[in-house]
Design a protein around this motif. Structure first.
Motif, mmCIF file in Angstrom:
data_model
loop_
_atom_site.group_PDB
_atom_site.id
_atom_site.type_symbol
_atom_site.label_atom_id
_atom_site.label_comp_id
_atom_site.label_asym_id
_atom_site.label_seq_id
_atom_site.Cartn_x
_atom_site.Cartn_y
_atom_site.Cartn_z
ATOM 1 N N LYS A 89 51.664 48.069 17.278
ATOM 2 C CA LYS A 89 50.729 47.746 18.361
ATOM 3 C C LYS A 89 51.470 47.582 19.692
ATOM 4 O O LYS A 89 50.982 48.013 20.755
ATOM 5 N N GLN A 90 52.637 46.971 19.643
ATOM 6 C CA GLN A 90 53.438 46.812 20.863
ATOM 7 C C GLN A 90 53.867 48.178 21.402
ATOM 8 O O GLN A 90 53.819 48.409 22.617
ATOM 9 N N GLN A 91 54.275 49.070 20.511
ATOM 10 C CA GLN A 91 54.681 50.413 20.935
ATOM 11 C C GLN A 91 53.507 51.179 21.538
ATOM 12 O O GLN A 91 53.661 51.882 22.545
ATOM 13 N N LEU A 92 52.328 51.026 20.944
ATOM 14 C CA LEU A 92 51.146 51.711 21.460
ATOM 15 C C LEU A 92 50.748 51.163 22.832
ATOM 16 O O LEU A 92 50.398 51.939 23.740
ATOM 17 N N THR A 93 50.808 49.855 22.984
ATOM 18 C CA THR A 93 50.486 49.246 24.280
ATOM 19 C C THR A 93 51.422 49.754 25.365
ATOM 20 O O THR A 93 50.996 50.085 26.476
ATOM 21 N N GLN A 94 52.699 49.838 25.036
ATOM 22 C CA GLN A 94 53.681 50.336 26.004
ATOM 23 C C GLN A 94 53.415 51.801 26.338
ATOM 24 O O GLN A 94 53.510 52.223 27.509
ATOM 25 N N ALA A 95 53.075 52.601 25.329
ATOM 26 C CA ALA A 95 52.792 54.020 25.561
ATOM 27 C C ALA A 95 51.558 54.192 26.439
ATOM 28 O O ALA A 95 51.525 55.053 27.344
ATOM 29 N N GLU A 96 50.527 53.399 26.203
ATOM 30 C CA GLU A 96 49.309 53.493 27.011
ATOM 31 C C GLU A 96 49.567 53.073 28.449
ATOM 32 O O GLU A 96 49.001 53.660 29.388
ATOM 33 N N HIS A 97 50.418 52.078 28.628
ATOM 34 C CA HIS A 97 50.792 51.666 29.989
ATOM 35 C C HIS A 97 51.534 52.807 30.702
ATOM 36 O O HIS A 97 51.273 53.092 31.880
ATOM 37 N N GLU A 98 52.435 53.452 29.975
ATOM 38 C CA GLU A 98 53.189 54.575 30.534
ATOM 39 C C GLU A 98 52.238 55.723 30.894
ATOM 40 O O GLU A 98 52.381 56.367 31.954
ATOM 41 N N ALA A 99 51.274 55.972 30.036
ATOM 42 C CA ALA A 99 50.320 57.060 30.284
ATOM 43 C C ALA A 99 49.494 56.777 31.539
ATOM 44 O O ALA A 99 49.337 57.663 32.403
ATOM 45 N N ARG A 100 48.954 55.593 31.644
ATOM 46 C CA ARG A 100 48.132 55.258 32.822
ATOM 47 C C ARG A 100 48.950 55.343 34.111
ATOM 48 O O ARG A 100 48.447 55.770 35.151
ATOM 49 N N ALA A 101 50.200 54.926 34.034
ATOM 50 C CA ALA A 101 51.047 54.946 35.230
ATOM 51 C C ALA A 101 51.255 56.362 35.765
ATOM 52 O O ALA A 101 51.520 56.551 36.963
ATOM 53 N N HIS A 102 51.097 57.363 34.904
ATOM 54 C CA HIS A 102 51.316 58.749 35.324
ATOM 55 C C HIS A 102 50.023 59.566 35.321
ATOM 56 O O HIS A 102 50.064 60.800 35.403
ATOM 57 N N GLY A 103 48.889 58.886 35.207
ATOM 58 C CA GLY A 103 47.617 59.592 35.301
ATOM 59 C C GLY A 103 47.170 60.260 34.027
ATOM 60 O O GLY A 103 46.324 61.165 34.069
ATOM 61 N N PHE A 104 47.721 59.831 32.858
ATOM 62 C CA PHE A 104 47.312 60.409 31.583
ATOM 63 C C PHE A 104 46.476 59.398 30.797
ATOM 64 O O PHE A 104 46.505 58.196 31.056
ATOM 65 N N GLN A 105 45.787 59.911 29.789
ATOM 66 C CA GLN A 105 45.017 59.066 28.887
ATOM 67 C C GLN A 105 45.311 59.482 27.456
ATOM 68 O O GLN A 105 45.339 60.675 27.134
ATOM 69 N N ILE A 106 45.536 58.490 26.592
ATOM 70 C CA ILE A 106 45.751 58.762 25.171
ATOM 71 C C ILE A 106 44.393 58.691 24.485
ATOM 72 O O ILE A 106 43.736 57.656 24.486
ATOM 73 N N THR A 107 43.965 59.792 23.903
ATOM 74 C CA THR A 107 42.619 59.871 23.328
ATOM 75 C C THR A 107 42.579 59.202 21.951
ATOM 76 O O THR A 107 43.612 58.861 21.367
ATOM 77 N N GLU A 108 41.375 59.027 21.412
ATOM 78 C CA GLU A 108 41.190 58.410 20.093
ATOM 79 C C GLU A 108 41.877 59.236 19.004
ATOM 80 O O GLU A 108 42.303 58.699 17.989
ATOM 81 N N GLU A 109 41.964 60.545 19.232
ATOM 82 C CA GLU A 109 42.588 61.421 18.241
ATOM 83 C C GLU A 109 44.109 61.458 18.376
ATOM 84 O O GLU A 109 44.798 62.115 17.578
ATOM 85 N N GLY A 110 44.642 60.806 19.421
ATOM 86 C CA GLY A 110 46.086 60.801 19.640
ATOM 87 C C GLY A 110 46.558 61.878 20.583
ATOM 88 O O GLY A 110 47.769 62.077 20.739
ATOM 89 N N GLY A 111 45.634 62.573 21.218
ATOM 90 C CA GLY A 111 46.019 63.587 22.198
ATOM 91 C C GLY A 111 46.309 62.973 23.556
ATOM 92 O O GLY A 111 46.005 61.803 23.821
#
Length: 597
Positions: A89-111
């Motif tokens: 969960k910590q790794q996912l939270t960090q990845a989502e923060h990284e994605a938002r910072a660069h204008g990306f979104q991690i979808t429900e399917e993992g895309g």
């Protein structure tokens, strides 16, 4: 297959709750051992009914052992899964923060979806920006793949344990008791693979623990080896769980020792030993009562029944996560059974005051405070003992070495160092002084109060950052002027004097024992230092009798010179007067003689 949507729904706190409940169930089952033993066929009962009853008892015992083994195995698997899920969960939270910072979104399917590409990029920078975003996207894709792989492994491991329990394929541990059954072959293998640290130092202990897998850690927590709970460098939560698990065993051992001593008559030496055991049993009762307190929960970071008296360290709050941690060391006459509860009260009040001061000054942070009775403090009946008298430094030096390791262990066990404050009272300040002199302790601030000395006259020997050593002395505190160990800290350059007098922050304290009383200036001062805001302290110095005398060396020398000069003149005058008087007496005597001749 585990999806990212599944991972987002995972709740490690739910697994933690299941882990606790399984622990209760396991303990309940093991506690039925006496009833099972009592249900055996009575001696002398024979015949078909007896044989049938014996068979039923054997089957019941086998079923109970299997059930205990299954609960223990699943509990280990749940504990490992809880740790894994927390990390995922910590790794996912960090990845989502990284994605938002660069204008990306991690979808429900993992895309990875580009939802906010940069605008108004100069034409000559378009290709560079494009390549940079491709790199970020590819890194996110790789991260999500690793998260899902780890999630799949975690799910499979937990499912494996649950399936084995459901199909009754888990073999109980060797031995005839229910407690033995909980120590299954699988758990034993994990414990054996974990081994032990190469040496018992805070650094080695911390590195060993961090190197273990979640499964190995869970197995160690399940078996609760007594040696693990008192290892400096092991996380406080782990030490707490291990030490709590060993309380009943230690009480049983002491009770058995006491019963053995009572068999066949009791000598004077055995009476003394029984009294020592009784004091230890009272200490265990006090520890249990203290760690049962909540708001905040307690952590039992040290539980040692060896030696003449029980040693213990109890934290108010979570030492593993607190931003500010203090370690308080009390002094002369301190015992676990006689002192722990009161000092735990004082530490809770100090934590509350520190957190209130943080909020009052617009700051945030979690505070924890430890009462460390990790040495056998001198007692009244030990005054004549050369190696343990309060008049000597031996107990403080030995305790200081242990305390130094305790400080180190707090820092080593964490990924980030907390703001660490050492606090010592009376002989405990001497012990604190020797601990600090060992160096490499990670202490950021040091507070001594009612101190008869810290074992040195040089502040640099304490290895505390410049300007971060504090001293308090209350009015009528005779101990603070003893200067027994390394001189009076009142006159050691480098200590900052904090007030114990009445102020807008609290009432005055007097004497030797009330510095931590609530709503006092001295408690306020210690609280703001612990909270890392010493600029809010009330400074000031209270002079004892010894201090007053020491402030007047020149005046007393001058007075002494005047007395000497006056005395010399008086002697000379007395001599002159005496000489004249003798002559006059002689003359008067001659006249009297003439009158009667």
């Amino acid at each position: 297959m585990v999806s990212l949507a599944d991972v987002r729904r995972w709740k490690p706190e739910g697994l933690d709750a299941v882990h606790r409940e399984l622990g209760k169930r396991r303990d309940d089952l093991i506690s039925l051992q006496d009833e099972l033993d009592g249900a055996k066929n009575p001696d002398g009962w024979t015949g078909k009914a007896a044989d049938s009853a014996a068979q039923q008892h054997t089957k019941l015992l086998a079923d109970m052992r299997t059930l205990v083994a299954e609960v223990a195995t699943v509990r280990v698997a749940v504990a490992a899964a809880a740790d894994d899920v927390t990390k995922i969960k910590q790794q996912l939270t960090q990845a989502e923060h990284e994605a938002r910072a660069h204008g990306f979104q991690i979808t429900e399917e993992g895309g990875i979806k580009d939802v906010n590409p940069p605008k108004d990029v100069p034409e000559d920078q378009l290709e560079a920006v494009k390549q940079k975003r491709i790199q970020v996207r590819d890194k996110l894709v790789d991260t999500i793949e690793k998260i899902l792989d780890e999630a799949e492994r975690t799910d499979a491991e937990l499912a494996k344990a649950l399936t084995a329990a459901n199909q009754d394929t888990i073999q109980p541990g060797k031995g005839g008791t229910l407690a033995d059954a909980a120590n299954t072959t699988q758990i034993q293998a994990l414990v054996a693979s974990a081994g032990k640290p190469k040496e018992n130092t805070p650094k080695a202990n911390a590195e060993w623990w961090k190197s273990l897998s979640d499964e190995q850690r869970a197995a160690l927590l399940e078996t609760a080896p007594g040696w693990l709970g008192n290892r400096d460098g092991i996380p406080a939560e782990v030490r707490d769980q291990i030490n709590r698990a060993n309380i009943d065993d230690e009480r049983a051992k002491l009770t058995e020792q006491k019963q053995q001593l009572r068999e066949g008559g009791v000598t004077d030496d055995e009476k003394d030993k029984i009294e020592e055991i009784d004091a230890k049993l009272r200490s265990i009762d006090t520890i249990e009562k203290t760690i049962a307190r909540e708001n905040p929960p307690r952590q039992l970071m040290l539980f040692d029944t060896s030696g003449e008296r029980v040693k213990a360290a109890v934290a108010v709050g979570n030492v593993d996560t607190a931003d500010h941690v203090s370690v308080f060391t009390p002094g002369f006459t301190t015992t676990v059974d006689g002192s722990l509860e009161n000092y735990d009260d004082k530490m809770q009040e100090l934590v509350t005051e520190s957190e209130q001061e943080l909020r009052r000054h617009g700051k945030h942070g979690e505070v924890a405070a430890v009462t460390w009775i990790g040495y056998e403090a001198p007692q009244w009946d030990e005054l004549a003992e050369d190696d343990h008298s309060v008049l000597g430094a031996d107990a403080a030096e030995k305790g200081g070495a242990k305390l130094n390791d305790f400080y180190k262990g707090i820092n080593e066990s964490r990924d980030t160092d907390p703001h660490l404050t050492a606090i010592g009272h009376s002989y405990g300040s001497t012990t604190t002084g020797y601990a600090l002199q060992k160096g490499d302790h990670g202490v950021d601030d040091a507070i001594i109060y009612g101190s008869p000395g810290v074992g040195t006259n040089d502040i640099e020997d304490l290895h505390v950052p410049e300007g971060h050593a504090y001293r308090l002395e209350a009015k009528n505190d005779a101990v603070a002027d003893l200067a027994r160990f390394g001189g009076d800290p009142s006159h050691m350059e480098g200590f900052k004097d904090l007030s114990t007098a009445k102020s807008k922050e609290g009432a005055e304290v007097t004497g030797h024992s009330d510095y931590l009383n609530p709503d006092t200036t001295s408690q306020h001062n210690m609280a703001v230092v612990v909270a890392g805001i010493p600029e809010q302290a009330v400074t000031g110095k209270t002079d004892g009798v010894g201090d007053v005398l020491s402030y007047l060396p020149h005046q007393t020398q001058e007075l002494g010179s005047k007395v000497h000069d006056w005395g010399a003149g008086a002697v000379d005058k007395a001599k002159d007067f005496g000489s004249d008087a003798v002559d006059k007496v002689k003359e008067t005597g001659s006249r009297i003689k003439d009158l009667f001749s």
